[in-house]
Write a protein that holds these residues in place. Structure first.
Motif, PDB file in Angstrom:
ATOM      1  N   HIS B  80       0.960  -1.188   0.045  1.00 52.90           N
ATOM      2  CA  HIS B  80      -0.110  -0.132  -0.096  1.00 52.90           C
ATOM      3  C   HIS B  80       0.999   1.253   0.046  1.00 52.90           C
ATOM      4  O   HIS B  80       1.632   1.498   1.141  1.00 52.90           O
ATOM      5  N   GLU B  82       0.371   4.153   0.397  1.00 51.89           N
ATOM      6  CA  GLU B  82      -0.280   5.102   1.326  1.00 51.89           C
ATOM      7  C   GLU B  82       0.621   4.791   2.616  1.00 51.89           C
ATOM      8  O   GLU B  82       0.914   5.717   3.542  1.00 51.89           O
ATOM      9  N   THR B  87       3.231  10.639  -1.382  1.00 51.16           N
ATOM     10  CA  THR B  87       2.517  10.529  -2.677  1.00 51.16           C
ATOM     11  C   THR B  87       3.350   9.413  -3.498  1.00 51.16           C
ATOM     12  O   THR B  87       4.165   8.940  -3.314  1.00 51.16           O
ATOM     13  N   PRO B  88       2.532   8.955  -4.587  1.00 54.02           N
ATOM     14  CA  PRO B  88       3.173   7.951  -5.293  1.00 54.02           C
ATOM     15  C   PRO B  88       4.173   8.345  -6.152  1.00 54.02           C
ATOM     16  O   PRO B  88       5.125   7.939  -6.333  1.00 54.02           O
ATOM     17  N   CYS B 105       0.534  -2.254  -6.179  1.00 49.82           N
ATOM     18  CA  CYS B 105      -0.178  -1.758  -5.118  1.00 49.82           C
ATOM     19  C   CYS B 105      -1.713  -2.024  -4.986  1.00 49.82           C
ATOM     20  O   CYS B 105      -2.257  -2.282  -5.995  1.00 49.82           O
ATOM     21  N   PRO B 107      -4.843   0.197  -3.708  1.00 52.52           N
ATOM     22  CA  PRO B 107      -4.855   1.484  -3.220  1.00 52.52           C
ATOM     23  C   PRO B 107      -6.179   1.785  -2.183  1.00 52.52           C
ATOM     24  O   PRO B 107      -6.833   2.695  -2.230  1.00 52.52           O
ATOM     25  N   TRP B 121      -7.134   7.886  -8.946  1.00 48.34           N
ATOM     26  CA  TRP B 121      -5.875   8.784  -8.830  1.00 48.34           C
ATOM     27  C   TRP B 121      -4.526   8.063  -8.914  1.00 48.34           C
ATOM     28  O   TRP B 121      -3.572   8.389  -9.488  1.00 48.34           O
ATOM     29  N   PHE B 122      -4.693   6.768  -8.444  1.00 51.17           N
ATOM     30  CA  PHE B 122      -3.434   5.823  -8.365  1.00 51.17           C
ATOM     31  C   PHE B 122      -3.075   5.589  -9.769  1.00 51.17           C
ATOM     32  O   PHE B 122      -2.057   5.421 -10.441  1.00 51.17           O
ATOM     33  N   GLN B 123      -4.394   4.951 -10.538  1.00 50.20           N
ATOM     34  CA  GLN B 123      -4.135   4.795 -11.868  1.00 50.20           C
ATOM     35  C   GLN B 123      -3.462   5.746 -12.681  1.00 50.20           C
ATOM     36  O   GLN B 123      -2.686   5.757 -13.528  1.00 50.20           O
ATOM     37  N   SER B 126       0.290   6.276 -12.116  1.00 49.81           N
ATOM     38  CA  SER B 126       0.990   5.089 -12.617  1.00 49.81           C
ATOM     39  C   SER B 126       1.536   5.455 -14.040  1.00 49.81           C
ATOM     40  O   SER B 126       2.433   5.025 -14.499  1.00 49.81           O
ATOM     41  N   VAL B 135      -1.601  -1.324 -10.511  1.00 43.93           N
ATOM     42  CA  VAL B 135      -2.583  -0.865  -9.313  1.00 43.93           C
ATOM     43  C   VAL B 135      -3.859  -1.928  -9.536  1.00 43.93           C
ATOM     44  O   VAL B 135      -4.672  -1.915 -10.533  1.00 43.93           O
TER      45      VAL B 135
END
Lengths: 569, 569
Positions: B80, B82, B87-88, B105, B107, B121-123, B126, B135
């Motif tokens: 994770h 987080e 931030t990523p 990860c 998320p 947001w994670f996608q 990436s 993700v």
């Protein structure tokens, strides 16, 4: 034949033991291919899946496997079903009882004769078998431009075949010079399968050539014939498939590369294995026995035969006896013996009754032999140079030697000479395209008289004949037209033995037991001509394959494979 | 940031050496993860791919790696982001230079606060990083129905997220009772991902329960904390991911399972690792060093860190330094040292300049802390039974003990008692949903005074506080609302140390170096309260996670995880 899956809810309930399992194998031990130990406990099966291990289960049906060892179903990672000389249905009947529950085939023999219809026929067959026959799409039909085949398949022809559930990817990419030199039609096929599995074929390719070939995205390969060759391929990221066919027998040479550490990256395949060999020695079961006899650990041998094969080809649903995976299970007498006592394929018990329930398949490829009628004179050479290229057979290998002999020209011809083991070898185009006839020389059959001929002639499957006598060669070739293809042995004008292979000149319509009996008779007849090679017809067929070094012959002439060019007509 | 691929024709030409390679690493040795030897020769790279090894190459650009060993980029198979508190983009800056070129990860921390917007947001992140951040789609948001989360994600919510190229499958399926007992929403999610990768999470699940869980199609797992547990999972076909987080440190216990024979089926992951640990010890590089120091062969350790991870998650384009694969390469000082001297991620050299070129990402999850203002009285208990359930901390593990203590009721309250190491633990709902406050007891912090509080409170991420003094607890909780989340240490009404985590109460907007410095200050402040635990805030956060046995606390009360029920409010 797709096994019947059960709903996820039922699988979980049976795995948990709160519902009786559809089938339980009781009293055996599971050979764990991850940690290498024998695990006690029942194996619970729900529909087509294993759902429980290492526990006690009750089943709606139970089979006592006391005293037996359970291993995952074997996976043949590369073969041509056509080389078994029987139909897919008979191939299934022949090898599934030996524990082969998955076979990854390339239907390019049939495709060379009748094109994409042949691939579709295999795809259709895969829907009706006990084994899971995975049908790769043939990449090189014909194998090169130096031969006349019955059909030609380009990238555009493969595209509509890509959706079938039996597909994994692109079959052995034999045109390695085309890859290395970026031939546009080759790049089209590679691009079509980008990101999917592309199987390889690059005998004796090494160094920068090998890097270029692998950089194209080709990840598996079965043509290594020495440990050195296998190691280079492994080190460059290829999964190496150890092959033990009826002609090319590479197991003994590659066995030293296979150990507990490398076994995750090595697989087994038969490529081309005939029903006589299967009956006398076995199939993948034979390879496992032989590996262990040579000193390979059972863990490494059984892994290569199942788990590693599943991994190499992305078949994530099999390769272990573990919950959630396909119920492909072989109950064997011992790890060293590897004699299957019970086989489950997708949860179904493999029995003659189960084979009898399979939907039959329509015939295909009949009346495919369209060769010119030949006479003895067609086998005369036309060269005016006594220096002669001769194919040198290496028994048990499909690679050949490129020999050079001086053969006297007598009456305008260079005749066969049994005293020097120099035989006429001839390919006659038989797809009704051009009637080409190419003559050459071969050494290694040890023939004294007569002729043999065949329509199994890789991969173009024209007629190939070898003889000491032109008249006998003509009888043999003309007989193949009458038989719709097959194998023939002739001496002094008389047919000593034959088999008809009316499915495209490649496969019999008889049961595999009958084919095996014909093969015994043919072998005996061939020996009566003085032929010392164990499998003369299989060895003969590969003398025509211009993607295996060093010297071969097609209907267009003798081919120097290393140069990828025709050197004599 | 997608690396730039070159056309296939260019790759093959550079592999063959007939064109100069885009980049050549010269003078190093490649550690071959198949055969375990060190290979001499250059490594040629074309665009984002390796195209040549074991040969001499010329490059448009060449880097001298003499004396270094080249290994494939490391793959963190479950984490994770987080938990790194950054931030990523900062996570990328922090761990990619250590050789982590792929991170898989989940998320779900962010998703528990702000829902599918957090996954998107994670996608999006990436697409802009040097590392390849994969993700997974979060399977259990919230982890159970025994907690109040900021968002809830059902199968129907996941479907539109499935097309993104960073996706592999479904992230850790934590609701193992839901799987075993076939809860309908659970089956919906499993059905949606049938045939794709489904990652597992089933701590201490064994026997028939484990069979049921695995039969659902779950193939990888990272919660084994003993060798026995790992072996059962391996034998049932699961790939075991050895975890070394900042709290749960399982490497030493599982190391004996990892050897040359099993290494193809074991991977490494960090799950939850904070920037302080990364700075002081390292990331996957630390795990590799530690494994080798404990006696694991370098072959097994590096395989688990790359090749086996790629296999387990179907990332067929990486895991080896071999032609055709992604140019994810780490040049290290020695196999034992594993100190990255140069890292290539998808062919790009990992440098501060390369990080600076990444497109920045928009903020998300601001002003997410919507907790009620609390007073000291809110931390009083209401029970009229002196028999008390107490969470027993096991340092270095996220599992806990379920203790039973007798605590006297004085003035209607059971107060914290530093002499017996019995502290108040409280969770305050902070998503603006219901303002729940649940109080309980915890043993193991060794606290003497004051309070600590955090919005990192797995996985619902409410406010969790532990204290010896109710007034200090109120100050700490109220401070977190002002900070938009974070960590706080309070004594005698004074804030001793804090960090703001304004991204959903989980992540800082500062560089990882600044976060590390805050963590050092927080650790010192926590110690001044008598806390003996190395990572008090991470340990604290997991006391709220009701899918890890044995006793936990959520905003709805104390949770008996083995029974999966709330036992006290």
């Amino acid at each position: 034949m797709t096994p019947t899956p059960q709903p996820l809810e039922t699988r979980i309930a049976q795995a948990h033991g709160r519902e009786k399992a559809d089938l339980v194998l009781k009293g055996g031990r599971v050979f764990d291919l991850v940690t290498g130990i024998l695990l006690e406990g029942d194996v619970a099966i729900c529909g087509d899946r294993i759902v429980g291990t290492c526990a006690s289960y009750e089943g709606k049906r139970e089979i006592d496997v006391s005293g037996l060892i359970l291993v995952p179903g074997f996976i043949d990672t590369h073969l041509h079903v056509e080389s078994s000389l029987v139909t897919p249905h008979e191939f299934d009947r022949c090898v599934t009882p030996r524990g082969v529950t998955t076979a990854i085939c390339d239907p390019h023999e049939l495709a060379n004769v009748i094109g994409t219809d042949g691939i579709r026929w295999f795809q259709n067959a895969s829907e009706h078998l006990l084994m899971d026959l995975r049908v790769q799409l043939s990449s090189c039909v014909p194998s090169t431009d130096m031969e006349t085949s019955g059909a030609r398949i380009e990238a555009g022809d493969l595209k509509p075949l890509m959706g079938h559930p039996s597909g994994i990817g692109l079959a052995e990419f034999m045109n390695y010079p085309g890859v290395i030199h970026c031939d546009p039609p080759v790049l089209d096929k590679l691009a079509l399968f980008a990101g999917r599995h592309i199987d390889g074929h690059c005998p004796q390719v090494s160094g920068l050539d090998l890097n270029a070939y692998i950089a194209a995205g080709i990840r598996t390969e079965h043509e290594a014939t020495t440990a050195e060759e296998a190691l280079e391929k492994l080190r460059k990221g290829m999964r190496v498939l150890i092959r033990e066919g009826s002609v090319s027998k590479d197991l003994d040479a590659l066995q030293p590369c296979l150990n507990d550490a490398t076994s995750a990256y090595m697989c087994l395949c038969t490529d081309d294995r005939n029903p006589l060999d299967i009956a006398e020695h076995g199939h993948l079961d034979y390879m496992i026995r032989r590996l262990i006899a040579l000193g390979t650990s059972p863990l490494a041998a059984y892994r290569a035969a199942s788990l590693s094969a599943a991994e190499a080809f992305g078949l994530k649903d099999r390769g272990l006896i573990a919950p959630g995976l396909r119920a492909d299970i072989v109950a064997i007498d011992s790890l060293e013996g590897c004699h299957a006592q019970l086989v489950l394929a997708g949860g179904r018990e493999v029995t003659e009754a189960a084979f009898a329930l399979r939907a039959p398949q329509h015939e295909i490829g009949r009346r495919s032999v369209k060769a010119p009628a030949v006479t003895a004179a067609d086998f005369r050479t036309t060269s005016n140079d006594s220096r002669t290229d001769v194919i040198g057979i290496l028994e048990g290998k499909i690679i050949t030697e490129h020999l050079h002999e001086d053969i006297a020209i007598v009456s305008g011809d260079k005749a066969p000479d049994p005293a020097r083991d120099l035989m006429r070898i001839t390919v006659v185009e038989r797809h009704g395209k051009n009637g080409n006839i190419a003559n050459g020389f071969v050494r290694g059959f040890g023939m004294e008289a007569g002729a043999i001929a065949s329509t199994v002639c890789h991969d173009h499957h024209n007629i190939i004949a070898v003889g000491a006598d032109y008249a006998d060669m003509a009888v043999a070739v003309n007989r193949l037209s009458a038989l719709e293809g097959g194998f023939v042995v002739v001496r002094d004008g008389t047919i000593l033995a034959e088999i008809a292979l009316p499915v495209a000149g490649l496969m019999s319509l008889e049961p595999y037991e009958a084919v095996r009996d014909h093969m015994v008779a043919l072998r005996g007849a061939a020996r009566s001509l003085g032929i010392g090679i164990e499998e003369p017809f299989l060895q003969l067929g590969f003398l025509a394959l211009p993607v295996i070094p060093a010297l071969k012959i097609t209907d267009r002439g003798m081919v120097d494979v290393r140069k990828f060019e025709i050197i004599a007509g």
